[in-house]
Design an enzyme around this catalytic site. Structure first.
Site, PDB file in Angstrom:
ATOM      1  N   GLY A 163      39.078  43.940  34.151  1.00 57.66           N
ATOM      2  CA  GLY A 163      40.270  43.475  34.845  1.00 57.66           C
ATOM      3  C   GLY A 163      41.098  42.525  34.009  1.00 57.66           C
ATOM      4  N   ASP A 282      36.585  34.769  37.123  1.00 60.20           N
ATOM      5  CA  ASP A 282      35.733  34.132  38.135  1.00 60.20           C
ATOM      6  C   ASP A 282      34.869  33.014  37.577  1.00 60.20           C
ATOM      7  OD1 ASP A 282      36.754  35.984  39.867  1.00 60.20           O
ATOM      8  OD2 ASP A 282      34.983  37.272  39.886  1.00 60.20           O
ATOM      9  N   ARG A 327      34.080  37.424  43.199  1.00 60.41           N
ATOM     10  CA  ARG A 327      33.286  38.529  43.724  1.00 60.41           C
ATOM     11  C   ARG A 327      31.876  38.058  44.114  1.00 60.41           C
ATOM     12  NH1 ARG A 327      33.600  44.050  43.309  1.00 60.41           N
ATOM     13  NH2 ARG A 327      35.497  43.835  42.092  1.00 60.41           N
ATOM     14  N   MET A 437      48.798  38.374  41.472  1.00 57.68           N
ATOM     15  CA  MET A 437      49.782  37.459  40.903  1.00 57.68           C
ATOM     16  C   MET A 437      49.107  36.490  39.941  1.00 57.68           C
ATOM     17  SD  MET A 437      52.099  36.626  44.261  1.00 57.68           S
ATOM     18  CE  MET A 437      53.183  35.552  43.339  1.00 57.68           C
ATOM     19  N   ILE A 438      47.909  36.041  40.303  1.00 59.47           N
ATOM     20  CA  ILE A 438      47.179  35.100  39.450  1.00 59.47           C
ATOM     21  C   ILE A 438      46.670  35.799  38.191  1.00 59.47           C
ATOM     22  CG2 ILE A 438      45.107  33.660  39.303  1.00 59.47           C
ATOM     23  CD1 ILE A 438      45.452  33.030  42.271  1.00 59.47           C
TER      24      ILE A 438
END
Length: 553
Positions: A163, A282, A327, A437-438
């Site tokens: 990602g 994360d 997650r 957006m982040i």
């Protein structure tokens, strides 16, 4: 180690220092020295990481190529253990070495000491007891006096997988510029579209000019994808193209893939350095202090929280629900909540919660609405999945093998609406999901500096011949970490330490935890700590550390 000269010939343009004749770092180490050179360190099979499933089972599509990694351990006095990383000379012992070009670089003429001492290591645990073991160490990152690649022979490639994350373009830029400015490397290839790009012939040439402004943009100029890892095809492509340095930017699954590529490269006896830069928004990669992009994500999350606070405060019984990334680890939600001070409740995967009854979330929401007339709830995407699963079906897995999570934000918003409808209370709930957006914004100043240091450190390591490693900051110092150490387990928020207590104090929310939950969390953290602390505190492996200074099987 002698320091290079620092004098300059004129104030306008410093002259390059004279070359220094430095022997191979291993020559000064006696056989009994606590930090024997990598080529004197036998390789052994690693212990099987604890937890559900074997390493091979967790790597999915990588299949048979996921051989258990080998561990290079060097022990010393006081419980000192160095977890060393592989080196190309481990399997190609007669390689020549060359003086590091940095000693002739005018930009570095003012530096007192260019090169990292071969004995320098970084301690994993900063806090130790007087009579306790010195613990695990990793090899310190930085330039070495001797390199294993000549500048004109280097053909490097860079690939981004998984990602998006703030800072990807900065890392790409600084690898290219670092190779060029510090080592005079002119051939750097960008692999487009993730691992598939290796065998789909999707490549672009990367030069300092072409990457000059990419750090100002979000995303990755190379493109990315999940999955697509075919070890044989990837290494065939590396070999056919004449690539000898591979820089892999991605999360734990990507780093596992890089480890498999390294094992295949070593099996074929190729002079190829495979190095990783861990990427996860994360912040769930273990061992390292933090992952790049995390600071930017927390900062950007403030905008969503502030919007939710304004919306909630502008309506009677206003409730703002913000879903953030996380997650399996709730670090972004945790730190964004602490930074904001406008959040009334933070829900993360590590801390189970319940809805109904005394001490439940609904009772707390009712209480806060009576006291303040509004409230803000921050929820990490992986929170409450067991509660959701009771009423909805699982969504399967994505191409990287990650579980497809159900949308806890929408589910929670609906449950809150149903509850207040049942008790005949009118609420105004606004749900905000700023996830993409982040992920898509450029990195902030702090992350830009961090990305630069990571990129330069990984370049120094590859040029020095280290391979099969990832680079990361541990206790404020950059070091080289074996791949298996960052893929054994995911880093999680500890709900039994003071940082979580600070959050509970800031929000005044209930902990939602029973005594059993707390005890289970404490036991899990102790078990995980033993795994992360490595061989000295792991009885299974401690028994294998022989008195001759390295691990034996």
């Amino acid at each position: 180690m002698a320091s290079p000269a620092t004098s300059v010939s004129s104030p306008s343009r410093p002259s390059a220092p004279k070359p220094i004749d430095v022997p191979n770092p291993r020559d000064h180490l006696p056989h009994h020295h606590h930090l024997q050179d990598r080529r004197d360190t036998p390789r052994v099979r690693a212990r099987e990481p604890e937890g559900e499933g074997t390493l091979g089972e967790r790597t999915g599509a990588m299949g048979d190529a996921t051989a258990r990694p080998e561990v290079k351990l060097v022990t010393g006095d006081g419980g000192y253990v160095l977890e060393d990383v592989p080196h190309v000379s481990d399997y190609l012992p007669d390689l020549p070495t060359y003086p590091n070009p940095l000693q002739d670089n005018p930009a570095y003429s003012v530096v007192k000491q260019y090169f990292v001492n071969p004995d320098d290591t970084v301690c994993q645990k900063a806090i130790v007891h007087k009579n306790g073991p010195r613990g695990n160490h990793f090899r310190r990152a930085g330039p070495r006096q001797r390199v294993y690649f000549q500048s004109d022979e280097v053909h490097a490639c860079i690939v981004t997988c998984g990602g998006l994350c703030p800072g990807l373009n900065t890392v790409i830029r600084e690898i290219v510029c670092g190779l060029s400015d510090m080592y005079g490397v002119t051939r750097v290839l960008g692999i487009q579209g993730g691992y598939r790009g290796f065998y789909a012939c999707n490549t672009i040439d990367l030069t300092p000019k072409s990457v000059n402004d990419i750090h100002k943009k979000g995303g990755t100029v190379l493109g990315t994808s999940r999955g697509g890892h075919d070890t044989t095809k990837i290494v065939d492509s590396i070999q056919d193209r004449g690539i000898n340095q591979v820089y892999v930017i991605g999360g734990d699954g990507t780093q596992r893939g890089a480890g498999v590529i390294f094992e295949e490269v070593r099996r074929r006896g190729l002079k190829v350095a495979v190095a990783g830069i861990p990427k996860t928004i994360d912040n769930d990669i273990p061992v390292i202090d933090r992952s790049f992009g995390f600071d930017t994500a927390v900062e950007e999350a403030q905008r969503a929280i502030n919007a939710a606070h304004v919306e909630a405060g502008s309506a009677d019984n206003g409730i703002g629900v913000v879903k953030l990334m996380g997650r399996y680890s709730g670090f972004i939600a945790h730190y964004a909540t602490l930074a904001s001070r406008d959040v009334d409740c933070c829900l993360i995967p590590e801390s189970p919660f319940y809805l109904e009854g005394e001490g439940g979330l609904f009772r707390y929401i009712e209480k806060r609405l009576k006291e303040n007339g509004h409230m803000v709830i921050v929820v990490a995407e992986g929170a409450g999945q067991k509660l959701i699963a009771e009423t909805m079906q699982s969504m399967g897995k994505d191409a990287s093998g990650n579980a497809m999570l159900l949308d806890v934000g929408l589910w929670l918003s609906q449950k809150i609406k149903e509850h207040f409808k049942k008790i005949k209370t009118t609420i105004n709930l606004k749900y905000i999901d700023p996830t993409y957006m982040i992920r898509a914004i450029p990195s902030n100043a702090s992350d830009n500096v961090y990305c630069t240091l990571l990129a330069h450190s990984v370049v120094h390591g590859a040029m020095a011949g280290y391979t099969g490693f990832t680079v990361g900051q541990v206790n404020g110092r950059h070091c080289y970490i074996p791949f298996y150490r960052i893929t054994e387990k995911q880093n999680k928020v500890s709900i039994t330490d003071r940082m979580w207590a600070r959050l509970l104090s800031s929000t005044n929310q209930p902990s939602f935890l029973s005594k059993k939950d707390v005890e289970e969390a404490r036991m899990e953290e102790e078990r995980t700590s033993k795994l992360f602390d490595g061989p000295p505190s792991n009885p299974k492996t401690e028994d294998k550390v022989a008195s001759n200074g390295y691990a034996v099987k």
